[in-house]
Enzyme design. Sequence first.
Site, short mmCIF file in Angstrom:
data_model
loop_
_atom_site.label_atom_id
_atom_site.label_comp_id
_atom_site.label_asym_id
_atom_site.label_seq_id
_atom_site.Cartn_x
_atom_site.Cartn_y
_atom_site.Cartn_z
N HIS A 4 -2.62 6.97 4.42
CA HIS A 4 -1.55 5.97 4.55
C HIS A 4 -0.18 6.49 4.13
CE1 HIS A 4 -1.05 1.29 4.70
NE2 HIS A 4 -0.75 1.89 5.84
N CYS B 240 0.79 -1.24 0.00
CA CYS B 240 0.00 0.00 0.00
C CYS B 240 0.82 1.29 0.00
CB CYS B 240 -0.94 0.00 1.20
SG CYS B 240 -2.00 -1.45 1.34
#
Length: 494
Positions: free
Chosen positions: A142, A85
């Site tokens: 993130h 990610c």
Amino acid sequence: MTTRIRRTCAVNLTATALPLLSICIFASAATPAPPAGQPNIVLIVADDLGWGVVGYNGSFVRTPNIDRLASQGVQLTHFYVSPMCSPTRVGLMTGRYPMRLGLGRSVIRPWSPYGLPPELQILPELLTTAGYRHRGVFGKWHLGHLRPAWHPLSQGFTTFHGQYNGAADYWTRIREGEMDWHKDAEPLKEKGYTTELIADAACEFVKRHAAGGPFFCYVPFTAPHDPFQAPDKYLAAYPSTAPANDNAVSRDRRTLAAMVTCLDDAIGRILQTLHDSGVADKTLVWFFSDNGGVIRLRFNGPLRRGKLTVYEGGVRVPCAIWWPGVIEGCRKIDVPSINLDVMPTLLRLAGKTVPSGLDGVDISELLTSQVASPPRRDLYFFTGHLGLQREQIAIRSADGWKLVVTGPDIRESQGFRTPEHQVELFRISEDPYEHDDLAAKHPDVVEELGGKLIAFRNSEPSGAMPPAVEPPAGFKPPRYWRNQPETRRSAREK
């Protein structure tokens, strides 16, 4: 390598289915005007969406709106990302390999005191100077959250609605015992399913700013990343996958299918909002996944392996782009491209000069059919999430080879030539599923590409983020994961 740009319409859809290395070799000089004026930009990123889970790649999972993007626009059939990610998001926002920024080894975990270097100008900041006054991010950030300098509002966005971390509960937004859901800098208690809430926020942004464009709407969905949770109405659509013996893999496959269809509906709502707001023809929509799917659920086929690996199933993902009248035509482009290309390409299409020193390249002329192929180049992939002794690193060469090295850090004196290393070589242009290891037959190619991998691995700066799989002793998250952005954002926009 033979370049192929194909025109296909295999999916039957209705209109209602809504120090710098040699790797940094491309720089842009004077940038001509965009081909059709500045577009609104809607950048949609799915989370852990495997190659084989979308309908247009032959899946049983219903994804009519993603299929519509692929059918009406352009498919990049060899589009690459990082195998997990955060590194993919780093490359997306900076146009640089995350390795060079010290952010390539692992995801930024909830307890990791790391984030995007604030001195870098990232995509939304550069779009600011191109006239994009409204820049929203809706979903999973993130990219750092424990310091104000890493907040989205400190990094060029004007509004944020979503969560800082990944893997939060889809109904409560709880991660590590605290709710991780925010509107700008303030915690937000909101009822509903996360995928649908993200779509709500993105649609509201489009409606609010449709008349005052161009705008930048970045939508990094959390789906279908675990935890595997879906609304009942979507689970009901997949009764045939429910296991008789309640097998965990079958159960999770069913739930993931439901999550993906819910995600697809959310994308359809965004497309419909663009249409209803009268800006669909003025908007570029770019969709892709941040990495391959979880291996055990087998949604990456026919590609090898999946998330957290540098094999094709981990780094080659679905990707479709649609800008009516400009990037369209039901085309498939087989030229390899990578998420690092998104930033320079969008800047070019926005009429902005592309900065030098990027690893990504501007592929706008490829997308708009002005050229058949950009200059050939090598692409690199890496994960160090299991530590320095169990790294994976790979190169897809400009001439169609792929070398994969697994084992200890290859910066050590013996490089990749130890008994602890597994070295595999594939003729990826002819063997896309990585079946035939040709390392023993082509030691010269292994040596050449292995040297490039060592140079790439050496591009990591000192002080790089370690994997940090487990939280430090005594770690406790901030209440509601609160983080105040720096006020310097407003100064940048003046």
